[in-house]
Design a protein around this motif. Structure first.
Motif, short mmCIF file in Angstrom:
data_model
loop_
_atom_site.label_atom_id
_atom_site.label_comp_id
_atom_site.label_asym_id
_atom_site.label_seq_id
_atom_site.Cartn_x
_atom_site.Cartn_y
_atom_site.Cartn_z
N TYR A 20 0.86 -1.29 0.22
CA TYR A 20 0.09 0.03 0.02
C TYR A 20 0.94 1.29 0.00
N VAL A 44 -3.06 2.34 -3.00
CA VAL A 44 -3.97 1.65 -2.17
C VAL A 44 -3.57 2.07 -0.73
N SER A 45 -4.90 1.84 0.01
CA SER A 45 -4.74 2.29 1.44
C SER A 45 -4.29 1.26 2.13
N THR A 57 -5.73 -0.11 4.52
CA THR A 57 -7.25 -0.84 4.80
C THR A 57 -7.45 -1.74 3.57
N ARG A 58 -7.35 -0.97 2.33
CA ARG A 58 -7.57 -1.96 1.16
C ARG A 58 -6.53 -3.23 1.24
N GLU A 88 -7.81 -5.79 3.17
CA GLU A 88 -8.88 -6.54 2.59
C GLU A 88 -8.46 -7.30 1.33
N TYR A 89 -7.57 -6.92 0.59
CA TYR A 89 -7.02 -7.78 -0.20
C TYR A 89 -6.45 -9.02 0.26
#
Length: 152
Positions: free
Chosen positions: A42, A63-64, A66-67, A70-71
């Protein structure tokens, strides 16, 4: 002496192609009873992707954290479904090439599994791409997974 992989590293950016590489890495982890470390990059504060050597390598979506996590959760589900038992997840700030190669040292990995996205493109050949740059920098085996959809 028989070849055996004990620690495998694979990266994900949430794309279908990266998840195909995760599935392949998880299958290998199951076969070799190896630890599987799934990493996701990220873009963190104070870290410039523009400092990356290769234009194509640095042209990544922002990309954060958090994202990225999630990935990793989605990739972990796929890896478990594929039979990997020992799975570690790592979200790291940096470029994909940087975090994949750093993960090798951090986990004592002896195999990196990565999709071949960008390898056969003109832009990838001229400016570089993540799989080729990882293979160039890694001091362990690198497996390129064909992530293109089969032609019908």
């Amino acid at each position: 002496m028989m070849l055996s992989y004990t620690n495998i590293v694979v990266g994900t950016d949430g794309s279908a192609t990266s998840l195909k590489a995760v599935r392949t890495a998880a299958s290998l982890a199951r076969v070799y009873a190896a630890r599987l470390t799934i990493v996701s990059a990220y873009h963190g504060d104070g870290h410039s992707l523009l400092d990356a050597r290769q234009t194509d390598v640095s042209a990544l979506p922002v990309v954060s954290e958090t994202r990225a996590r999630e990935y990793l959760e989605e990739a972990s589900r796929i890896a478990r479904d594929e039979g990997a038992a020992d799975i570690q997840l790592r979200a790291r700030s940096g470029t994909a090439v940087q975090i994949l190669t750093e993960a090798v040292g951090e986990t004592a990995a002896n195999l990196i599994v990565i999709g071949n996205k960008g390898v056969n493109t003109i832009t990838g050949r001229v400016f570089g791409n993540i799989p080729t740059e990882v293979a160039r920098r890694a001091d362990v085996d690198v497996m390129l997974v064909n992530t293109r959809e089969p032609r019908s």
